[in-house]
Design a protein around this motif. Sequence first.
Motif, PDB file in Angstrom:
ATOM      1  N   TRP A 157       0.723  -1.113  -0.007  1.00  0.00           N
ATOM      2  CA  TRP A 157      -0.210  -0.070  -0.112  1.00  0.00           C
ATOM      3  C   TRP A 157       0.673   1.170   0.035  1.00  0.00           C
ATOM      4  O   TRP A 157       1.990   1.187   0.266  1.00  0.00           O
ATOM      5  N   THR A 158       0.362   2.427  -0.288  1.00  0.00           N
ATOM      6  CA  THR A 158       0.809   3.554  -0.026  1.00  0.00           C
ATOM      7  C   THR A 158      -0.100   4.540   0.717  1.00  0.00           C
ATOM      8  O   THR A 158      -1.290   4.058   1.155  1.00  0.00           O
ATOM      9  N   PHE A 159       0.415   5.559   1.311  1.00  0.00           N
ATOM     10  CA  PHE A 159      -0.490   6.372   2.467  1.00  0.00           C
ATOM     11  C   PHE A 159      -0.678   7.841   1.544  1.00  0.00           C
ATOM     12  O   PHE A 159       0.350   8.383   0.968  1.00  0.00           O
ATOM     13  N   HIS A 160      -1.866   8.225   1.661  1.00  0.00           N
ATOM     14  CA  HIS A 160      -2.070   9.470   1.089  1.00  0.00           C
ATOM     15  C   HIS A 160      -3.399  10.220   2.112  1.00  0.00           C
ATOM     16  O   HIS A 160      -3.774   9.432   2.774  1.00  0.00           O
ATOM     17  N   GLY A 161      -3.237  11.495   2.011  1.00  0.00           N
ATOM     18  CA  GLY A 161      -4.001  12.126   3.081  1.00  0.00           C
ATOM     19  C   GLY A 161      -3.554  12.228   4.561  1.00  0.00           C
ATOM     20  O   GLY A 161      -2.593  12.156   4.680  1.00  0.00           O
ATOM     21  N   LYS A 162      -4.689  12.065   4.949  1.00  0.00           N
ATOM     22  CA  LYS A 162      -4.473  11.771   6.562  1.00  0.00           C
ATOM     23  C   LYS A 162      -4.010  10.209   6.942  1.00  0.00           C
ATOM     24  O   LYS A 162      -4.957   9.524   7.508  1.00  0.00           O
ATOM     25  N   LYS A 163      -3.154   9.752   6.568  1.00  0.00           N
ATOM     26  CA  LYS A 163      -2.513   8.530   6.565  1.00  0.00           C
ATOM     27  C   LYS A 163      -3.630   7.384   6.257  1.00  0.00           C
ATOM     28  O   LYS A 163      -3.759   6.546   7.013  1.00  0.00           O
ATOM     29  N   LYS A 164      -4.250   7.690   5.116  1.00  0.00           N
ATOM     30  CA  LYS A 164      -5.154   6.569   4.651  1.00  0.00           C
ATOM     31  C   LYS A 164      -4.430   5.611   3.698  1.00  0.00           C
ATOM     32  O   LYS A 164      -3.935   6.163   2.697  1.00  0.00           O
ATOM     33  N   ARG A 165      -4.702   4.369   3.873  1.00  0.00           N
ATOM     34  CA  ARG A 165      -3.988   3.396   2.791  1.00  0.00           C
ATOM     35  C   ARG A 165      -4.716   3.485   1.635  1.00  0.00           C
ATOM     36  O   ARG A 165      -6.151   3.308   1.320  1.00  0.00           O
ATOM     37  N   LEU A 166      -3.797   3.502   0.498  1.00  0.00           N
ATOM     38  CA  LEU A 166      -4.371   3.103  -0.923  1.00  0.00           C
ATOM     39  C   LEU A 166      -4.041   1.726  -1.401  1.00  0.00           C
ATOM     40  O   LEU A 166      -2.575   1.432  -1.127  1.00  0.00           O
ATOM     41  N   THR A 167      -4.808   1.019  -1.664  1.00  0.00           N
ATOM     42  CA  THR A 167      -4.542  -0.307  -2.071  1.00  0.00           C
ATOM     43  C   THR A 167      -5.200  -0.860  -3.238  1.00  0.00           C
ATOM     44  O   THR A 167      -6.171  -0.288  -3.498  1.00  0.00           O
ATOM     45  N   VAL A 168      -4.765  -1.796  -3.909  1.00  0.00           N
ATOM     46  CA  VAL A 168      -5.088  -2.398  -5.065  1.00  0.00           C
ATOM     47  C   VAL A 168      -5.346  -3.952  -5.265  1.00  0.00           C
ATOM     48  O   VAL A 168      -4.429  -4.368  -4.863  1.00  0.00           O
ATOM     49  N   THR A 169      -6.331  -4.302  -5.832  1.00  0.00           N
ATOM     50  CA  THR A 169      -6.415  -5.756  -5.870  1.00  0.00           C
ATOM     51  C   THR A 169      -7.182  -5.907  -7.389  1.00  0.00           C
ATOM     52  O   THR A 169      -7.839  -4.911  -8.137  1.00  0.00           O
ATOM     53  N   PRO A 170      -7.119  -6.956  -7.927  1.00  0.00           N
ATOM     54  CA  PRO A 170      -7.663  -7.295  -9.368  1.00  0.00           C
ATOM     55  C   PRO A 170      -9.166  -7.222  -9.309  1.00  0.00           C
ATOM     56  O   PRO A 170      -9.849  -7.543  -8.091  1.00  0.00           O
ATOM     57  N   TRP A 171      -9.987  -6.634 -10.145  1.00  0.00           N
ATOM     58  CA  TRP A 171     -11.306  -6.672  -9.998  1.00  0.00           C
ATOM     59  C   TRP A 171     -12.095  -8.001 -10.076  1.00  0.00           C
ATOM     60  O   TRP A 171     -11.790  -8.671 -11.142  1.00  0.00           O
TER      61      TRP A 171
END
Length: 313
Positions: free
Chosen positions: A83-97
């Motif tokens: 993951w990466t963090f953006h905003g107020k330490k919110k996790r950005l995550t990705v999975t296959p649709w």
Amino acid sequence: MGDTLLQRWLYDDFGLDVVELSPVGHGADLAAQVWRASTATNRYAVKWSGAGTNTGHQVAAYLGDSGLPGVPEVVRTVEGGLWTFHGKKKRLTVTPWIDGRRAADGGLTVEQWSQYGVLLRRVHDAEPPARLRDALPKQSHIVARVPGLAAEVRERVSEPQDEVEAELAGLWARYAGTIDVLLADDPPVPEGPRVVCHGDPHLGNVLVAEDGLQLIDWDDVILAPREQDLMFMLGGMGEVGPTTAEQVEAFLSGYGPHVVDENAVRYYRHIRAREDVVLWSHQALTGPDREDCVRITRGILAEGLAALAVEAC
């Protein structure tokens, strides 16, 4: 947050050249946003969340990498992270649709309930590395927030300012005894062996896909007795759990041998009922979908998890 900014994050962080973003509206978690992201060749589920803990996504990655059927793989960042963090330490995550319908929208067949039992048993039998296991939370991350939110709800319903608040005030007055029991001391904490539990395995977090059931949304992962998850299958969850004895039997048959600790079920039912009543009530005050939140709260108190939890006390 605009689409352009999210597209830039996905390109910089995950190397995904996203050409289309579509918000996905399901889920009760106000701390999370979900999109379907399309590149020229693939589609992905993108989640930006401040809920839960990092260990949830680590467990999902471990299970997916282990090839456990029914747990989507996790897309890595360009640096190999989860993951990466953006905003107020919110996790950005990705999975296959995953193409498929939410099980909550149409339920499961008896055969699918058995398949779900097999899937959840595989999760519980997983043996993650010691470092990951030791990092898992031992109780719900919501527990600490509940008393403060309950006090806020009590204050607001004491002098309702609109029709929705007045309706909620009526519910808290009518079911004051039930709510008082839920907010009182917990039943004894279970002492049984702890395993990896999903933490929130109701049908809203299950997708019915062509290649089988998929268990998603791992934010609430917890190291707990199996009854933490099995509680969802043993009554009180309404349409997001089994609704007939045949469905319960099918699930347990798929799950396999296990002597259910009824005291542990009672404990986790109590904890979840309290969280649900307080959180849905609070959302009825703050939105969105305030009328729906009152309706859900009424169901929990009248005949759902809260009613069952207090009946068992």
